[in-house]
Design a protein around this motif. Structure first.
Motif, PDB file in Angstrom:
ATOM      1  N   CYS A   1       4.617 146.143   1.148  1.00 31.45           N
ATOM      2  CA  CYS A   1       4.775 146.727  -0.150  1.00 31.45           C
ATOM      3  C   CYS A   1       4.242 145.903  -1.340  1.00 31.45           C
ATOM      4  O   CYS A   1       4.500 144.588  -1.381  1.00 31.45           O
ATOM      5  N   ASP A   2       3.821 146.512  -2.078  1.00 30.80           N
ATOM      6  CA  ASP A   2       2.913 146.159  -3.465  1.00 30.80           C
ATOM      7  C   ASP A   2       4.308 145.457  -4.587  1.00 30.80           C
ATOM      8  O   ASP A   2       5.274 146.198  -4.652  1.00 30.80           O
ATOM      9  N   GLY A   3       3.987 144.277  -4.841  1.00 28.68           N
ATOM     10  CA  GLY A   3       4.672 143.754  -6.067  1.00 28.68           C
ATOM     11  C   GLY A   3       5.889 142.741  -5.069  1.00 28.68           C
ATOM     12  O   GLY A   3       6.583 142.118  -5.931  1.00 28.68           O
ATOM     13  N   VAL A   4       5.948 142.830  -3.748  1.00 24.33           N
ATOM     14  CA  VAL A   4       6.922 141.917  -3.164  1.00 24.33           C
ATOM     15  C   VAL A   4       6.235 140.869  -2.341  1.00 24.33           C
ATOM     16  O   VAL A   4       5.282 140.959  -1.597  1.00 24.33           O
ATOM     17  N   THR A   5       6.518 139.482  -2.713  1.00 27.26           N
ATOM     18  CA  THR A   5       6.287 138.253  -2.092  1.00 27.26           C
ATOM     19  C   THR A   5       6.962 137.919  -1.108  1.00 27.26           C
ATOM     20  O   THR A   5       8.233 137.516  -1.319  1.00 27.26           O
ATOM     21  N   LEU A   6       6.673 137.456   0.382  1.00 19.32           N
ATOM     22  CA  LEU A   6       7.435 136.921   1.145  1.00 19.32           C
ATOM     23  C   LEU A   6       7.124 135.724   1.781  1.00 19.32           C
ATOM     24  O   LEU A   6       5.954 135.443   1.922  1.00 19.32           O
ATOM     25  N   GLU A   7       7.910 134.659   1.394  1.00 20.32           N
ATOM     26  CA  GLU A   7       7.924 133.350   1.972  1.00 20.32           C
ATOM     27  C   GLU A   7       8.618 132.891   2.763  1.00 20.32           C
ATOM     28  O   GLU A   7       9.814 133.420   3.093  1.00 20.32           O
ATOM     29  N   ASN A   8       8.653 131.831   3.824  1.00 21.55           N
ATOM     30  CA  ASN A   8       9.426 131.390   4.737  1.00 21.55           C
ATOM     31  C   ASN A   8       9.807 129.935   4.239  1.00 21.55           C
ATOM     32  O   ASN A   8       8.941 129.113   3.800  1.00 21.55           O
ATOM     33  N   LEU A   9      11.049 129.618   4.206  1.00 19.00           N
ATOM     34  CA  LEU A   9      11.490 128.251   3.627  1.00 19.00           C
ATOM     35  C   LEU A   9      11.021 127.250   4.516  1.00 19.00           C
ATOM     36  O   LEU A   9      10.377 126.007   4.108  1.00 19.00           O
ATOM     37  N   SER A  10      11.223 127.052   6.043  1.00 19.63           N
ATOM     38  CA  SER A  10      10.775 126.030   6.963  1.00 19.63           C
ATOM     39  C   SER A  10       9.454 126.713   7.548  1.00 19.63           C
ATOM     40  O   SER A  10       9.063 127.844   7.669  1.00 19.63           O
ATOM     41  N   GLU A  11       8.731 125.727   8.190  1.00 11.27           N
ATOM     42  CA  GLU A  11       7.596 125.803   9.115  1.00 11.27           C
ATOM     43  C   GLU A  11       7.933 126.674  10.279  1.00 11.27           C
ATOM     44  O   GLU A  11       9.075 126.798  10.617  1.00 11.27           O
ATOM     45  N   GLN A  12       7.209 127.662  10.646  1.00 10.26           N
ATOM     46  CA  GLN A  12       7.616 128.329  11.784  1.00 10.26           C
ATOM     47  C   GLN A  12       7.658 127.601  13.302  1.00 10.26           C
ATOM     48  O   GLN A  12       8.264 128.257  13.856  1.00 10.26           O
ATOM     49  N   GLN A  13       7.098 126.362  12.992  1.00  9.26           N
ATOM     50  CA  GLN A  13       7.564 125.852  14.399  1.00  9.26           C
ATOM     51  C   GLN A  13       8.807 124.835  14.302  1.00  9.26           C
ATOM     52  O   GLN A  13       9.149 124.060  15.051  1.00  9.26           O
ATOM     53  N   THR A  14       9.321 125.137  13.300  1.00 11.66           N
ATOM     54  CA  THR A  14      10.739 124.275  13.106  1.00 11.66           C
ATOM     55  C   THR A  14      11.714 124.408  14.126  1.00 11.66           C
ATOM     56  O   THR A  14      12.611 123.572  14.582  1.00 11.66           O
TER      57      THR A  14
END
Length: 296
Positions: A59-72
Motif C-alpha cells: 500500500c502506497d503511503g503506508v510505512t511499516l516498522e517493527n519496535l523490537s528486532e525480529q529475533q527478540t
C-alpha cells in the motif's frame, strides 16, 4: 550602452524564471513526499509485524516498522530503548498483541496519548492468562481481521486495499488449517505434555489433552521434584509426546528421553524469523508436520 542594459534585463528575467521554476518543482516534490508518507504503523514484535505486513501489503503511503528486532522473541520483560521511543514518537498507529505480553504499554500510553493503539487480542478468547494466541490459526485469523478493521478506520483512504489483502491472507490460513483437519480428528483426546505455554493453543486447536505444563525459559530453574513429577505424569497418563522449544528445553528434553519412552517434539513459537510475508504459514506448516510425524 543601451544594449548592455537590455542584456542585463533579459538575464535577470531568465534568472527569475528559472528560480521560480525550481521553487515550484521543489514545492511539488515536498507535496509528493507528504502524500506518499500518510501513515506510519509500528508493531510491537514479530508475530504482529507479519500480520500487519499481510494486511498492508504494498500500500502506497503506508510505512511499516517493527519496535523490537525480529529475533527478540516474546516481550514479557522487554524494556523500551531510546530508539524505541523515537520510533513511537513518529508513529500514527501502534499494533500490539495484547493480553499482557507488552508489559510496557502504560509507559507508551503516558508518553504518547494521541497514538492509535490496535489491540489484536481485543476479540479473542484467551486460555486463562495465556496471550500466545497467534499459535492458534483460528484465533490468529481473528487478530488479522482486527488489525484490518482498525487500520481501515484509522486510514479510510486505503480501506479497500486493507480488506482485499486481508481476505487473501485469511484464505491462505484457512487452506492450511483445512489441509490438516484430519490431524485434529486423529489426535482428539490424546495426552501431551508442554514445556512452553504457547503450545496450549496448538493443543487446543488439535483437540489434545494437556496432561502437564512446565513453562521453560532462560531463567527457569527446574528442581529434581519437578522432574520426578513430569516422569510420573508421563507414566500415569501414558504420554508419548512432549512439545517444547529447543532453545530453552533441550537439556530437559534429553533428560525426559533418557528416563522414559517419551518423544520430544521441538516446535517453533513463531516469535522469531525473517520478514517474509509467508513466514507464519511456513512456520505453522512445519510445526504441524512435526506433530503428524510424532504421533504417527
Amino acid at each position: 550602452m543601451k544594449n548592455k542594459y537590455v542584456f542585463t534585463a533579459v538575464l535577470l528575467a531568465v534568472i527569475l524564471l528559472v528560480g521560480t521554476g525550481c521553487t515550484m518543482l521543489y514545492l511539488r516534490h515536498q507535496d509528493t513526499d507528504t502524500e506518499t508518507a500518510q501513515l506510519t504503523v509500528v508493531t510491537s514484535f514479530y508475530p504482529m509485524y507479519i500480520a500487519a505486513e499481510n494486511v498492508i501489503g504494498d500500500c502506497d503511503g503506508v510505512t511499516l516498522e517493527n519496535l523490537s528486532e525480529q529475533q527478540t522473541g516474546c516481550l514479557h520483560d522487554y524494556q523500551l530503548t531510546s530508539e524505541d521511543m523515537k520510533l513511537l514518537s513518529a508513529a500514527d498507529v501502534f499494533v500490539i498483541n495484547g493480553g499482557g505480553i507488552e508489559s510496557f504499554l502504560a509507559e507508551v500510553a503516558e508518553q504518547y496519548p494521541d497514538l492509535i493503539m490496535i489491540n489484536a487480542c481485543e476479540d479473542v478468547e484467551l486460555l486463562e492468562d495465556n496471550a500466545h494466541v497467534w499459535m492458534s490459526m483460528d484465533r490468529y485469523m481473528t487478530q488479522v481481521q482486527t488489525i484490518c478493521d482498525e487500520l481501515a478506520e484509522a486510514d479510510p483512504e486505503h480501506r479497500e486495499i486493507y480488506r482485499e489483502n486481508t481476505d487473501n491472507y485469511l484464505e491462505k490460513i484457512r487452506f492450511l488449517r483445512d489441509e490438516y483437519a484430519d490431524l485434529t480428528e486423529t489426535l482428539d483426546g490424546q495426552p501431551v505434555i508442554l514445556f512452553h505455554e504457547a503450545y496450549e493453543y496448538l493443543a487446543d486447536d488439535l483437540g489434545l489433552e494437556v496432561a502437564g505444563l512446565m513453562d521453560l525459559d532462560e531463567e527457569r530453574q527446574v528442581s529434581a521434584g519437578e522432574v520426578a513429577d513430569i516422569l510420573s505424569t508421563i507414566e500415569e497418563c501414558r504420554v508419548s509426546v512432549i512439545f517444547a522449544e529447543e532453545l530453552y528445553a533441550k537439556d530437559m528434553g534429553d533428560t525426559m528421553e533418557q528416563e522414559s519412552d517419551v518423544q520430544m517434539v521441538y516446535l517453533d513459537t513463531l516469535t522469531r524469523g525473517d520478514y517474509d510475508a509467508d513466514s507464519y504459514l511456513e512456520g505453522m506448516r512445519a510445526n504441524l508436520e512435526l506433530i503428524r510425524d510424532a504421533f504417527e
